[in-house]
Scaffold this motif. Structure first.
Motif, short mmCIF file in Angstrom:
data_model
loop_
_atom_site.label_atom_id
_atom_site.label_comp_id
_atom_site.label_asym_id
_atom_site.label_seq_id
_atom_site.Cartn_x
_atom_site.Cartn_y
_atom_site.Cartn_z
N SER A 1 34.19 39.09 52.30
CA SER A 1 34.64 39.18 53.68
C SER A 1 35.42 40.47 53.88
O SER A 1 35.98 41.02 52.92
N VAL A 2 35.44 40.97 55.11
CA VAL A 2 36.15 42.20 55.44
C VAL A 2 37.58 41.85 55.84
O VAL A 2 37.81 40.91 56.60
N THR B 1 26.95 44.63 55.89
CA THR B 1 25.54 44.54 56.24
C THR B 1 24.73 43.82 55.17
O THR B 1 23.67 43.28 55.46
N ALA C 1 36.63 44.27 64.34
CA ALA C 1 35.22 44.54 64.62
C ALA C 1 34.78 45.92 64.15
O ALA C 1 33.60 46.26 64.28
N THR D 1 26.99 53.98 57.66
CA THR D 1 26.73 52.84 56.80
C THR D 1 26.69 53.34 55.35
O THR D 1 26.07 54.37 55.08
N THR E 1 31.30 50.45 62.78
CA THR E 1 30.61 50.18 64.04
C THR E 1 31.00 51.14 65.16
O THR E 1 30.38 51.13 66.22
N GLU F 1 24.76 38.18 54.46
CA GLU F 1 25.58 38.85 55.44
C GLU F 1 26.84 38.04 55.64
O GLU F 1 26.87 36.84 55.49
N THR F 2 27.89 38.76 56.03
CA THR F 2 29.14 38.08 56.29
C THR F 2 29.90 38.85 57.34
O THR F 2 29.77 40.06 57.43
N ASP F 3 30.64 38.17 58.16
CA ASP F 3 31.37 38.82 59.23
C ASP F 3 32.75 39.21 58.78
O ASP F 3 33.35 38.57 57.95
N GLY F 4 33.29 40.29 59.36
CA GLY F 4 34.66 40.66 59.09
C GLY F 4 35.60 39.66 59.70
O GLY F 4 35.27 38.88 60.56
N SER F 5 36.82 39.65 59.20
CA SER F 5 37.82 38.72 59.71
C SER F 5 39.11 39.46 59.94
O SER F 5 39.33 40.55 59.48
N GLU G 1 31.85 46.10 59.31
CA GLU G 1 31.04 44.91 59.06
C GLU G 1 30.29 45.05 57.74
O GLU G 1 29.95 46.16 57.32
#
Length: 556
Positions: A450-451, A372, A367, A431, A393, A348-352, A370
């Motif tokens: 990454s996003v 998944t 936000a 999704t 989201t 998993e990785t978070d958006g930036s 994301e």
């Protein structure tokens, strides 16, 4: 093909000796071969459904030294084979990478030689659609175009608004290759403009420094910058209308028109209704921009419905569509790029990023999207095949052109490649899983995902949606390195208007016994009719071992 034809083709194929495999991927395999002491030659084995036979037939009549010289073509049961002369030399990517940005004179000389090749393609009725540094060889006698893997014959049909079934290379592919309009000769002109910009700046158009360097008079002479901007304008009507016109501009034989169109940076320069309405342009340009704006705003692209994993050994199965907005379970249990041996990884990785959207008040665009789940593997030629899960989201905002950044690193942490991958649309609450290929032929040890935060003008208030049902799927046994995943797909829309020529992008996700993604592949099919599902076949070459597979549909 009858049995005699098959045996004859196989005897020809067996006569060649493979010296080295140069590339292997979803579009086939490219090898360096020789025959009875002659050669070397380039042999391309293209899966039959992907082969553009008309392109290679037309190319066989050409004597242009800057295009592949076709020696032979023949059919095997599962693929179309092209044998062409081998041109020794580094790719333009390697050439610029070893020297840095090129002088103005050298960049213009190489660009004109590429134009010479493109001019011959257009004379033959062929549009290349993938003119890139990796597909350009700098030989002793100058630049040569190679590959032509997604080239097509210009048919002149006007009944369809777009015809692109393969994106090409982000940063060099023209905006119309993302579904805005039909591709034509001006799509190649766009790519040559970006290629010239790459040679003058020494960086890819996808890199943040590209625009800054291009605008620096100490780096790029203003006259050449005007040529780059003219060739790579967003609207095809504001580019040079023929490759001959572009050559005249490069040679100083024709003045470069004052800039009346935006640069064709797809992500950063998509039009908005408000900005295009305020921009002072000539009447004809206003009409063109209005059409582009309408298409861009109306473009609802990528939505994917999930499919329950099917056992790889089962001959067939029915795909179950997940309900819109429900995230798929995270089966990764790891971090992106865990394995150091290049065999795969999930996580998993978070958006930036940051920014707010005017839609519905202040919205944190970082936000909205994301990741998944992610996973990848490297093929024998060093290219990365990946699959990612993307989730919108928001319950009421549609995001157009969601973008992820994929970075491959060596064991010491140094960057091997960095690539931005653009998809179409994530509907509110959905999704989806998307697959693709990236990299530059150098196998990474780890891969990070990454996003990139969506731009405000790509976020809209919308509750429309599309769902797909995939059924009758089968994984056919491997033949000549190709495993075929077949089935049928149906579509259901809720508030979304299907455009003329609409297509579906199919993403194949392969998982190992632990449920981790180990491979992703894609193909494209036309939109199914209301009363009949659309059959499909995804035919990846040289896939890794897997335990289960899933197939997802996205609008295109």
């Amino acid at each position: 093909m009858n049995d005699a034809d098959v045996m004859h083709a196989m005897s020809i194929d067996d006569a060649y000796h493979v010296e080295r495999t140069l590339a292997r991927g979803a579009n086939g395999v490219t090898e360096l071969v020789s025959i009875e002491g002659a050669g070397p030659f380039i042999r391309k084995k293209i899966p039959s459904p992907l082969a553009q036979r008309g392109v290679w037939a037309a190319l066989g009549s050409s004597r242009c030294a800057r295009l592949p010289h076709v020696v032979a073509t023949y059919e095997l049961p599962d693929c179309f084979v092209v044998v062409a002369d081998y041109v020794p030399g580094p790719t333009l990517s390697q050439y610029v990478g070893g020297r840095g940005r090129l002088s103005a004179d050298e960049a213009v000389r190489l660009a004109d030689q590429v134009c010479e090749a493109v001019q011959e393609l257009h004379r033959l009725g062929i549009v290349d659609r993938d003119i890139t540094p990796e597909n350009t060889i700098v030989a002793a006698d100058g630049a040569h175009l190679i590959d032509l893997g997604i080239a097509r014959i210009l048919t002149g049909r006007s009944g369809r608004r777009h015809d692109t079934t393969t994106l090409g290379t982000y940063g060099f592919a023209a905006p119309e290759q993302y579904g805005f309009a039909r591709t034509d000769a001006r799509s190649d002109i766009y790519a040559v403009g970006r290629l010239l910009g790459y040679m003058l700046t020494g960086v890819y158009p996808t890199e943040r420094a590209y625009e800054q360097l291009l605008d620096d008079d100490m780096v790029v002479p203003p006259q050449l910058r005007d040529i780059v901007n003219h060739a790579s304008a967003f609207e095809p009507s504001t580019r040079p209308q023929s490759i001959e016109q572009l050559r005249d501009e490069l040679g100083g034989r024709r003045p470069v028109p004052a800039a009346n169109g935006r640069r064709g940076t797809l992500r950063d320069r998509l039009p908005t209704a408000s900005s295009s309405a305020r921009r002072p342009v000539v009447v004809a340009a206003i009409a063109v921009v209005s059409v582009i704006v309408a298409v861009a705003v109306a473009l609802a692209a990528l939505t994917v419905s999930g499919v329950l994993p099917l056992d790889a050994g089962s001959p067939s199965g029915d795909a179950t569509v997940q309900s819109g907005g429900e995230p798929a379970p995270d089966t990764s249990g790891g971090t992106a790029g865990d394995p150091a041996d290049g065999t795969g990884g999930t996580g998993e990785t978070d958006g930036s990023g940051g920014g707010t959207s005017p839609v519905g008040g202040d919205v944190d665009t970082a936000a909205l999207i994301e990741l998944t789940e992610t996973g990848w593997s490297v093929d024998d030629s060093g290219y990365v095949h990946y699959g990612v899960g993307l989730r919108n989201t928001s319950d009421d905002l549609r995001v157009d052109f969601p973008t992820i950044e994929i970075t491959g690193r060596a064991d010491d942490g140094s960057v091997v490649f960095s690539d931005a991958q653009v998809f179409n649309t994530l509907f509110a609450g959905e999704t989806t899983y998307c697959a693709g290929q990236t990299g530059n032929g150098t196998a990474p040890a780890t891969v990070d995902f990454s996003v990139i935060a969506p731009d405000r003008y790509n976020v809209y208030a919308s509750r429309e949606s599309v769902s797909f049902t995939v059924s009758n799927t089968s994984a056919l046994p491997e033949q000549y390195g190709v495993t075929s995943f077949t089935g049928e797909i149906e579509a259901a829309t809720d508030g979304y208007e299907v455009r003329d020529g609409q297509q579906i992008r199919l993403s194949l996700i392969l998982r190992d016994e632990q449920g981790r993604i180990v491979y992703g592949g894609i193909t494209f099919v036309d939109w199914p009719s209301a009363d009949r599902p659309r059959p499909f076949s995804i035919d990846p070459y040289g896939i890794p071992d897997y335990a289960s597979y899933e197939i997802y549909g996205q609008i295109w």
